[in-house]
Enzyme design. Structure first.
Site, PDB file in Angstrom:
ATOM      1  N   THR A 108       0.685  -1.038  -0.046  1.00  0.00           N
ATOM      2  CA  THR A 108      -0.091  -0.253  -0.050  1.00  0.00           C
ATOM      3  C   THR A 108       0.767   1.222  -0.031  1.00  0.00           C
ATOM      4  O   THR A 108       0.577   2.147  -0.518  1.00  0.00           O
ATOM      5  CB  THR A 108      -0.799   0.094   1.259  1.00  0.00           C
TER       6      THR A 108
ATOM      7  N   SER B 198       0.769  -7.270  -1.535  1.00  0.00           N
ATOM      8  CA  SER B 198       1.423  -8.696  -0.856  1.00  0.00           C
ATOM      9  C   SER B 198       0.778  -9.867  -0.786  1.00  0.00           C
ATOM     10  O   SER B 198       0.973 -10.992  -0.657  1.00  0.00           O
ATOM     11  CB  SER B 198       1.986  -8.220   0.650  1.00  0.00           C
TER      12      SER B 198
ATOM     13  N   THR C  88       0.713  -5.085   4.107  1.00  0.00           N
ATOM     14  CA  THR C  88       0.553  -5.496   5.404  1.00  0.00           C
ATOM     15  C   THR C  88       0.051  -6.875   5.238  1.00  0.00           C
ATOM     16  O   THR C  88      -0.145  -7.436   6.511  1.00  0.00           O
ATOM     17  CB  THR C  88      -0.441  -4.698   6.121  1.00  0.00           C
ATOM     18  N   ASP C  89      -0.666  -7.333   4.207  1.00  0.00           N
ATOM     19  CA  ASP C  89      -1.537  -8.556   4.253  1.00  0.00           C
ATOM     20  C   ASP C  89      -0.761  -9.767   4.710  1.00  0.00           C
ATOM     21  O   ASP C  89      -1.123 -10.813   5.155  1.00  0.00           O
ATOM     22  CB  ASP C  89      -2.492  -8.770   3.148  1.00  0.00           C
TER      23      ASP C  89
END
Lengths: 164, 164, 164, 164
Positions: free
Chosen positions: B14, B56, B85-86
């Site tokens: 992101t 990700s 972040t995932d």
């Protein structure tokens, strides 16, 4: 690694300067630290106290005594202080002589947070990280770096902090 | 405390998403890390390498092997990785199994840097501070906090990282 | 309704003030008009000329003569002038006495463009629209409104322009 | 030149899209028009009504009837409509067939207002200026230009409006 509680003491400095559109000058209104912590989605256990709202060139010995008092009486042993860059090192030295056993990190900004090009959010992020990980002592966190208070000086020509 | 050299490995996430005004969708163009370091007036000895530019969720085992290779072969022993972040924790686990003796900090953002309300600059500041001060190991730096890689999980409902 | 060519004359004013991070003061560097036109995806046939870069409180009669000369000699009959708000009306009056047969719109900003909360882009958008649609004459465009030059005054207490 | 009252009808469009940090997608929450008017220090007599909050690709004939009804019943004869750019001309055509004797200006944005690089504030400034000065009719205001509704088309390859 549950984060220890952190106290943030606000003293003003460029960090919090705003533009007065009636006079065309810069002034202090309120601190932007809470807004910056929200922007950073900060989930640390942080308590923010505004002690003063001044340009650090105007900071007196009395002001520094007030800051030292708050550092001493704070129940937290990890403290971040937002401070104008011009006399940041002088205040750091005062605190180093007065306070033992606490990790104190002073930080500031070269450009006000409310202006588009501020380094404030970056510096606040780094200061909050350094204060969690460094041993007791008084430090300056600027430009992504950290300095023991007696190993830094402000290079006024370039607007940066450097090692001595 | 002369800062050690730091390598920043960019993988996308992101952090680096932009708005495509022709299609109204988000996409990857170039990394904004260099611009963010300038904004933060960062004076660390930093070398930035873009390894990939992906969400990700699309990161494969091959991608993770590439990241691990770069961590191993880097001459720096302190490495920051920007990452979506995932699957940040999955990549962190892979690196923890592959890499010894280096301090590796993964960080990311919940909102793209180019959008007004991004947490990216705050996170980058904190990641660069943590990577300088923590012992060898693999860490997640988000929300002002740092977690050993196997002590964090992403709370998808709230969009935050928390301890496990 | 093919747009006629427009000349933009830049004189400085709050519009173009920047923050000098070494001195903590505001100063003029370069105009931001080209950047603002890009941001607005402006596709008008616009020619930008910087005549001076000053606070309008420092504008002299000589400066006003220079502006009037450029208005006269411009091949365009539609002209936008960016100008500090403090003496905008005085300059407008000077131009009204000197120039016939052209539509001249003066505009400015209460907050510098580079600061997050600037009205500059809104004012530039409105000035460029007014200059395309109004008959020959000299006008002030501020706060979304347009005033014939002799029907406006700056309310310094509120920082707005109002009718007289 | 006391400004006549203006009605702003909000229908959504890129103007008002926001970033959902939990899903990484764009969505509609609330309109930003009031915030944009404050930023522009707009002092026009403006009444804002949100009719819908949709992507203009999803706008139905029923939606267009609702917009036309509001244009007709509004006591103001000068109306700005914020609208997605994809079907802005279709809606303009519908209004042109339904409404007589009012000046209606449709505008939009290529980039959401909340993202750093939005053209929204520029477009809103120009639309509010055009609506004050143009004769009755239905117009498109984009890229600093204004088009009678039947003389414009969106160039989807370049993301701009141009004359036909």
């Amino acid at each position: 690694m549950t984060p220890e509680p952190i106290r943030i003491l606000v003293t003003g400095g460029t960090f919090d300067k705003e533009y007065n559109e009636l006079t065309g000058t810069l002034f202090f209104h309120d601190t932007h630290i809470a807004e910056m912590l929200r922007l950073g989605r900060c989930l640390l256990d942080v308590e923010v106290r505004t002690l003063m709202m001044i340009d650090s060139l105007e900071m007196t010995d009395d002001d520094r005594r007030i800051i030292a008092e708050h550092c001493k009486s704070a129940r937290e042993s990890r403290i971040v202080i937002t401070h104008g860059t011009d006399t940041m090192i002088e205040t750091a030295g005062h605190l180093a002589r007065e306070i033992q056993g606490k990790t104190i990190v002073l930080t500031g900004a070269m450009v006000p947070y409310k202006f588009g090009s501020s380094d404030g959010l970056f510096n606040l992020g780094s200061a909050l990280a350094f204060v969690q990980t460094l041993a007791a002592g008084v430090y300056i966190a600027m430009n992504g770096r950290v300095f023991p208070w007696d190993r830094a000086r402000k290079n006024r020509t370039q607007g940066i902090f450097e090692s001595v």
